[in-house]
Design a protein around this motif. Structure first.
Motif, PDB file in Angstrom:
ATOM      1  N   LEU A 186       0.860  -1.182   0.000  1.00 57.26           N
ATOM      2  CA  LEU A 186       0.000   0.000   0.000  1.00 57.26           C
ATOM      3  C   LEU A 186       0.891   1.225   0.000  1.00 57.26           C
ATOM      4  O   LEU A 186       1.747   1.369   0.866  1.00 57.26           O
ATOM      5  CB  LEU A 186      -0.886   0.032   1.252  1.00 57.26           C
ATOM      6  CG  LEU A 186      -2.009  -0.977   1.336  1.00 57.26           C
ATOM      7  CD1 LEU A 186      -2.725  -0.863   2.686  1.00 57.26           C
ATOM      8  CD2 LEU A 186      -2.992  -0.775   0.214  1.00 57.26           C
ATOM      9  N   GLY A 187       0.670   2.111  -0.967  1.00 62.16           N
ATOM     10  CA  GLY A 187       1.414   3.363  -0.995  1.00 62.16           C
ATOM     11  C   GLY A 187       0.883   4.299   0.078  1.00 62.16           C
ATOM     12  O   GLY A 187      -0.190   4.091   0.650  1.00 62.16           O
ATOM     13  N   ALA A 188       1.624   5.337   0.355  1.00 60.14           N
ATOM     14  CA  ALA A 188       1.209   6.320   1.361  1.00 60.14           C
ATOM     15  C   ALA A 188      -0.084   7.001   0.928  1.00 60.14           C
ATOM     16  O   ALA A 188      -0.316   7.236  -0.252  1.00 60.14           O
ATOM     17  CB  ALA A 188       2.307   7.347   1.565  1.00 60.14           C
ATOM     18  N   ILE A 189      -0.919   7.308   1.901  1.00 56.80           N
ATOM     19  CA  ILE A 189      -2.187   7.987   1.632  1.00 56.80           C
ATOM     20  C   ILE A 189      -1.890   9.467   1.399  1.00 56.80           C
ATOM     21  O   ILE A 189      -1.316  10.138   2.246  1.00 56.80           O
ATOM     22  CB  ILE A 189      -3.157   7.813   2.811  1.00 56.80           C
ATOM     23  CG1 ILE A 189      -3.414   6.329   3.064  1.00 56.80           C
ATOM     24  CG2 ILE A 189      -4.462   8.558   2.541  1.00 56.80           C
ATOM     25  CD1 ILE A 189      -4.176   6.050   4.335  1.00 56.80           C
ATOM     26  N   GLY A 190      -2.280   9.948   0.238  1.00 63.00           N
ATOM     27  CA  GLY A 190      -2.022  11.337  -0.119  1.00 63.00           C
ATOM     28  C   GLY A 190      -3.053  12.280   0.474  1.00 63.00           C
ATOM     29  O   GLY A 190      -4.011  11.869   1.141  1.00 63.00           O
ATOM     30  N   GLU A 225      -0.160  -2.370   6.076  1.00 63.02           N
ATOM     31  CA  GLU A 225      -0.348  -1.115   6.823  1.00 63.02           C
ATOM     32  C   GLU A 225      -0.328   0.061   5.847  1.00 63.02           C
ATOM     33  O   GLU A 225       0.525   0.141   4.975  1.00 63.02           O
ATOM     34  CB  GLU A 225       0.815  -0.971   7.809  1.00 63.02           C
ATOM     35  CG  GLU A 225       0.736   0.223   8.689  1.00 63.02           C
ATOM     36  CD  GLU A 225       0.033  -0.052  10.010  1.00 63.02           C
ATOM     37  OE1 GLU A 225      -0.355   0.934  10.664  1.00 63.02           O
ATOM     38  OE2 GLU A 225      -0.112  -1.218  10.375  1.00 63.02           O
ATOM     39  N   ALA A 226      -1.285   0.957   6.012  1.00 64.78           N
ATOM     40  CA  ALA A 226      -1.313   2.191   5.235  1.00 64.78           C
ATOM     41  C   ALA A 226      -0.946   3.344   6.167  1.00 64.78           C
ATOM     42  O   ALA A 226      -1.407   3.408   7.296  1.00 64.78           O
ATOM     43  CB  ALA A 226      -2.700   2.421   4.647  1.00 64.78           C
ATOM     44  N   VAL A 227      -0.082   4.226   5.657  1.00 68.13           N
ATOM     45  CA  VAL A 227       0.349   5.377   6.448  1.00 68.13           C
ATOM     46  C   VAL A 227       0.018   6.649   5.680  1.00 68.13           C
ATOM     47  O   VAL A 227      -0.062   6.652   4.461  1.00 68.13           O
ATOM     48  CB  VAL A 227       1.858   5.319   6.770  1.00 68.13           C
ATOM     49  CG1 VAL A 227       2.195   4.133   7.650  1.00 68.13           C
ATOM     50  CG2 VAL A 227       2.673   5.296   5.497  1.00 68.13           C
ATOM     51  N   ARG A 228      -0.171   7.724   6.424  1.00 69.22           N
ATOM     52  CA  ARG A 228      -0.388   9.027   5.782  1.00 69.22           C
ATOM     53  C   ARG A 228       0.952   9.546   5.283  1.00 69.22           C
ATOM     54  O   ARG A 228       1.963   9.415   5.956  1.00 69.22           O
ATOM     55  CB  ARG A 228      -0.988  10.008   6.779  1.00 69.22           C
ATOM     56  CG  ARG A 228      -2.360   9.602   7.213  1.00 69.22           C
ATOM     57  CD  ARG A 228      -3.323  10.732   7.034  1.00 69.22           C
ATOM     58  NE  ARG A 228      -4.667  10.265   7.341  1.00 69.22           N
ATOM     59  CZ  ARG A 228      -5.589  10.016   6.423  1.00 69.22           C
ATOM     60  NH1 ARG A 228      -5.311  10.206   5.162  1.00 69.22           N
ATOM     61  NH2 ARG A 228      -6.771   9.596   6.768  1.00 69.22           N
ATOM     62  N   GLY A 229       0.936  10.116   4.084  1.00 67.31           N
ATOM     63  CA  GLY A 229       2.195  10.597   3.533  1.00 67.31           C
ATOM     64  C   GLY A 229       2.047  11.972   3.118  1.00 67.31           C
ATOM     65  O   GLY A 229       2.325  12.662   2.335  1.00 67.31           O
TER      66      GLY A 229
END
Length: 159
Positions: free
Chosen positions: A69-73, A155-159
């Protein structure tokens, strides 16, 4: 205050705490965001043996999957990326990959998408990932008449 007059107050206090606790539990149980039911659970249960057989077929073929999962934009979306390889490690192109992503704390709001081929066995889609945290990625890979369902947690993280 004497003990003879204090015990009725204690009983009323315990009853009041019980009523309050019951009210809180009823509110929590009826909160729409706090519970979720697996959609079409009966059909899925009846098809469990065929699902296990399909997963076993993927293991027999030696298909390997890596998901991320890429960072949440800032727009609330992120890229789901899946890389597929065959038993020799060669990229597995020509597959149809579908996704159902479920956030652990918000299971009532699944995200569904079809991942597009990006070359070299890689498949991607930009999807709405409103929440950071742990997601269950339910994937179905179909190629040459073979359908392999699988699931991973990422896991998804805010980016």
């Amino acid at each position: 205050m004497r003990a003879a007059k204090l015990w009725p107050v204690a009983i009323v206090g315990m009853l009041a705490v019980n009523v309050l606790a019951t009210g809180v539990l009823m509110w929590a149980a009826n909160d729409d965001e706090a519970n979720a039911v697996e959609p079409d659970y009966y059909r899925k249960a009846m098809a469990w043996d065929s699902t296990v057989a399909a997963r076993r077929r993927g293991v027999e073929l030696g298909w390997r999957l890596d998901a991320s999962l890429g960072a949440i934009g800032g727009d609330g979306t992120g890229v789901v990326s899946v890389t597929l390889a065959d038993s020799t490690g060669a990229p597995l192109d020509g597959a149809a990959v579908t996704l159902e992503a479920i956030h652990n704390a918000h299971a009532r709001h699944p995200v569904r998408a079809t991942l597009a081929p990006a070359g070299a066995g890689r498949y991607e889609a930009r999807v709405p990932l409103r929440w950071a945290g742990l997601w269950e990625l339910r994937l179905e890979i179909a190629r040459d008449g073979v359908r392999v369902p699988t699931s991973v947690r990422r896991e998804a993280v805010r980016g």
